[in-house]
Design a protein around this motif. Structure first.
Motif, PDB file in Angstrom:
ATOM      1  N   VAL A 278       1.201  -6.959  -2.405  1.00 20.54           N
ATOM      2  CA  VAL A 278       2.056  -6.985  -2.499  1.00 20.54           C
ATOM      3  C   VAL A 278       3.055  -6.695  -3.411  1.00 20.54           C
ATOM      4  O   VAL A 278       4.007  -6.017  -3.201  1.00 20.54           O
ATOM      5  N   GLN A 279       2.605  -6.495  -4.624  1.00 22.83           N
ATOM      6  CA  GLN A 279       3.216  -5.800  -5.721  1.00 22.83           C
ATOM      7  C   GLN A 279       3.606  -3.795  -5.549  1.00 22.83           C
ATOM      8  O   GLN A 279       2.894  -4.089  -4.398  1.00 22.83           O
ATOM      9  N   ASN A 280       4.761  -3.313  -6.165  1.00 25.33           N
ATOM     10  CA  ASN A 280       5.001  -2.628  -5.967  1.00 25.33           C
ATOM     11  C   ASN A 280       4.199  -1.369  -5.985  1.00 25.33           C
ATOM     12  O   ASN A 280       3.637  -1.837  -7.062  1.00 25.33           O
TER      13      ASN A 280
ATOM     14  N   GLU B   7      -0.195  -1.638   0.328  1.00 20.73           N
ATOM     15  CA  GLU B   7       1.253  -2.590  -0.104  1.00 20.73           C
ATOM     16  C   GLU B   7       1.381  -2.590   0.945  1.00 20.73           C
ATOM     17  O   GLU B   7       1.561  -1.517   2.535  1.00 20.73           O
TER      18      GLU B   7
ATOM     19  N   HIS C  69      12.300  -6.464  -0.224  1.00 19.13           N
ATOM     20  CA  HIS C  69      12.325  -6.251  -1.853  1.00 19.13           C
ATOM     21  C   HIS C  69      12.415  -8.737  -1.895  1.00 19.13           C
ATOM     22  O   HIS C  69      12.303  -8.490  -3.398  1.00 19.13           O
TER      23      HIS C  69
ATOM     24  N   THR D 259      12.284 -10.562  -1.078  1.00 17.62           N
ATOM     25  CA  THR D 259      10.557 -11.084  -0.285  1.00 17.62           C
ATOM     26  C   THR D 259       9.608 -11.473  -1.353  1.00 17.62           C
ATOM     27  O   THR D 259       8.595 -12.102  -1.564  1.00 17.62           O
ATOM     28  N   ARG D 260       9.759 -10.213  -1.762  1.00 18.36           N
ATOM     29  CA  ARG D 260       8.245  -9.822  -2.488  1.00 18.36           C
ATOM     30  C   ARG D 260       8.414 -10.556  -3.670  1.00 18.36           C
ATOM     31  O   ARG D 260       7.467 -10.652  -4.859  1.00 18.36           O
ATOM     32  N   GLU D 261       9.764 -10.516  -4.334  1.00 17.49           N
ATOM     33  CA  GLU D 261      10.316 -11.421  -5.346  1.00 17.49           C
ATOM     34  C   GLU D 261      10.433 -12.749  -5.323  1.00 17.49           C
ATOM     35  O   GLU D 261       9.439 -12.896  -6.789  1.00 17.49           O
TER      36      GLU D 261
ATOM     37  N   THR E  81       8.084 -14.016  -3.825  1.00 17.49           N
ATOM     38  CA  THR E  81       6.698 -13.871  -3.846  1.00 17.49           C
ATOM     39  C   THR E  81       5.687 -13.970  -5.351  1.00 17.49           C
ATOM     40  O   THR E  81       5.380 -14.357  -5.627  1.00 17.49           O
ATOM     41  N   ARG E  82       6.977 -13.137  -5.902  1.00 17.51           N
ATOM     42  CA  ARG E  82       6.328 -12.732  -7.105  1.00 17.51           C
ATOM     43  C   ARG E  82       6.490 -13.971  -8.135  1.00 17.51           C
ATOM     44  O   ARG E  82       5.214 -14.790  -8.639  1.00 17.51           O
TER      45      ARG E  82
ATOM     46  N   ALA F 151       6.106 -13.977   2.970  1.00 19.28           N
ATOM     47  CA  ALA F 151       5.304 -12.790   2.939  1.00 19.28           C
ATOM     48  C   ALA F 151       4.707 -12.599   4.452  1.00 19.28           C
ATOM     49  O   ALA F 151       4.563 -12.045   4.954  1.00 19.28           O
TER      50      ALA F 151
END
Length: 187
Positions: free
Chosen positions: A114-116, A121, A126, A128-130, A132-133, A147
């Motif tokens: 998931v992370q950049n 990956e 972006h 959804t990534r945030e 999830t983070r 995600a």
């Protein structure tokens, strides 16, 4: 050693995409042995009915262990197996009961998928990534739900239709259909 230029990772992804496209162009005559035929060990293990059910819905494919294996083999030819691997990791993650294991598994999945610039990956936006983070701070069995859903939709709308049209699946379904008709004619 100097750090890689910021554009290099995006160029690598672009190259991966282009290679995947080239490998599927029939005019290039690509046939790479067993991977193009989706050999699953023993074809007899796949019931004829099961292979034919995979085309009914993406859910039917995901319910079948041999269907998941065949789809995974196909995704490798497209250089996009990380999507299915992420989805499967999330399914396994949801079964985790220990809070300490949940947190460590969540971090491993996030770092891998998931992370950049993650090694494998997945293609999510972006936002959804945030989300999830942020979910990692209080990791629950649902922290990857959004995600995972986006990745599933991508596979269902994009890769799954190509899988069904692939020569490999067409061969498998023809064989399954012929086994099915030959069984009926003997009864």
């Amino acid at each position: 050693i100097s750090p890689l230029p910021p554009s290099l990772p995006s160029r690598a992804k672009d190259l991966k995409t282009r290679l995947g496209i080239l490998l599927h162009k029939p005019e290039l005559g690509h046939r790479s042995g067993s991977s193009s035929k989706l050999q699953l060990g023993s074809r007899r293990r796949n019931s004829s009915q099961e292979v034919l059910e995979w085309r009914e819905s993406f859910d039917q494919l995901l319910k079948s262990k041999s269907g998941v294996n065949a789809f995974h083999t196909f995704l490798k030819t497209e250089f996009s197996e990380e999507n299915l691997d992420f989805w499967l990791a999330c399914e396994d993650f949801k079964k985790t009961r220990s809070k300490t294991k949940l947190a460590s598994k969540a971090n491993r999945i996030f770092e891998e998928f998931v992370q950049n610039e993650a090694p494998r990956e997945v293609n999510i936006d972006h936002e959804t990534r945030e989300i999830t983070r942020k979910n990692l701070s209080g990791a629950t069995s649902a922290c990857f739900n959004e995600a995972q859903a986006k990745t599933r939709t991508l596979m269902e709308k994009d890769s799954y239709p190509r899988f069904l049209k692939s020569a490999s699946y067409q061969d498998m379904s023809r064989q399954a259909a012929s086994r099915g008709t030959s069984k009926r004619s003997h009864t």
